[in-house]
Design an enzyme around this catalytic site. Sequence first.
Site, short mmCIF file in Angstrom:
data_model
loop_
_atom_site.label_atom_id
_atom_site.label_comp_id
_atom_site.label_asym_id
_atom_site.label_seq_id
_atom_site.Cartn_x
_atom_site.Cartn_y
_atom_site.Cartn_z
N LYS A 140 29.19 -34.24 46.81
CA LYS A 140 28.91 -34.27 48.24
C LYS A 140 30.13 -34.74 49.03
O LYS A 140 30.44 -34.20 50.11
CB LYS A 140 27.72 -35.20 48.53
CG LYS A 140 27.43 -35.37 50.02
CD LYS A 140 26.20 -36.22 50.25
CE LYS A 140 25.92 -36.37 51.74
NZ LYS A 140 24.66 -37.10 52.02
N HIS A 270 20.89 6.60 27.71
CA HIS A 270 20.25 6.26 28.98
C HIS A 270 18.92 5.54 28.78
O HIS A 270 17.91 5.88 29.38
CB HIS A 270 20.08 7.50 29.85
CG HIS A 270 21.37 8.17 30.19
ND1 HIS A 270 22.36 7.55 30.94
CD2 HIS A 270 21.87 9.38 29.88
CE1 HIS A 270 23.40 8.36 31.07
NE2 HIS A 270 23.13 9.48 30.43
#
Length: 508
Positions: A140, A270
């Site tokens: 922070k 595929h």
Amino acid sequence: MTDRKKIKTALVSVFHKDGLNEILHELNACGVKFLSTGGTQDFIQSQGYECEAVEDLTGYPSILGGRVKTLHPKVFGGILSRRDNETDQQQTSQFEIPDIDLVIVDLYPFEETVASGASEADIIEKIDIGGISLIRAAAKNFNDVAIVASKSQYEPLLNMLRANGNAETTLADRRWLAKEAFAVSSNYDSHIFNHFDNDEHSAMRLTANERKQLRYGENPHQEGFYFGDFDAMFTQLHGKEISYNNLLDIDAAVSLIKDFDEPTFVIMKHNNACGLASRPTLVDAFNCALAGDPVSAFGGVHVTNREVDEATAQEMNKVFIEVCIAPSYTKEALETLKQKKNRIILEMKDFALPCLQARTTLNGMLVQARDTHVETPDELKQVTNCAATPQQIEDMLFANKIVKHSKSNAIVLAKGKMLLASGVGQTSRVDALRQAIDKARSFNQDLNGAVMASDAFFPFGDCVEIAHQAGITAVIQPGGSVRDNESIDYCNKNDVAMVMTGIRHFKH
């Protein structure tokens, strides 16, 4: 005003000490003061560096069995104080709180403890409080403080220190370290939540630390990434970089092969199987799989559940293969397959696929349990007068495994544990069946005596009629249509065996 900050005091409290000595050496050479606790303090002092104990700073010893060590205003005040805030500085001066400019800390191994099967009491004790608080506080206040939240940031920090000199960090350095720290803390909290959630799925918390940028996504104009630990599942032995589309096919291939126990070879294209066969020898399995659709096999993903031998590799090498996957390869087989420099060769490790599947949809995610059900002979319900033979049952269960992993609407035609053809991704089941029949005939496959598997019920009797006219003699399907009797009646009139599973296998 420069964004560089000089590290004067560093708080170091870690489990992983490999690589830490280089950082300590760099900091000590620049006059940095060390603060620490317990074993880390002992380690720092063993390296010949002075180190103040946190309890000497706070005036409190470690209490509650180590649950409280660093949770004190003199620690967190020193981390969170804003150096350019006059009130903050007045208060830190008033309460004799020293500035802490660098925090190096890691967390208790919560995830590893859960995975080890430890008791709930041991798991709870691995929920870090002090460490996570130090990480959040330092991150922070990245404007003034640098944070190292795991051993993976040891090397980047060392590089920063050496590049900047004089134990200094830049604002960009500190912001990057803060970002990495929040990745650590969010991942940690996600694992804790998921443990407490106990598979209730009350909320979605998924994290992945391993990120790999791909050349592109499905198409060159799309950016693509892979988040996951690929190396935990495979060892790449040869070939070019794995692509986005490769990964989709690899996922489909390994999901399918895991449903087969006997020697089996699968050719994927595929996300659908275009060739698949089970045979006593792998070379025969490969040749039969290839015969199913030698055209679609071009550029496919080939996967097997047995070690690839030289005879099989010689046959495989005649085909353009994008990816080879096997649990192992003989030395000779590997040399043969490596003759194509771009061919991706993967050694598949012993791993379990995740229990849940997730995909993005609209502005959210869909999550479901993986379809792991594999039908057995005992589950089959004979619904026709003509009973299926043992060979037909074997072929139907074989075909049903394939149709489960085929894009819906899906039909699979098989005989003698060989995929003859499939129809996938069609908007109607009749279209899928006709596609499969046409494909089989285009490769001169003999459909007489073959079986048909469907991923969902037949809404009308037309599919079994078309299949019978093509030579199909046995059908496996979930059943459940209000017009099931139409299909059953046709089969009864034409001596076609039909079994129902009661389990649908849609794959969208």
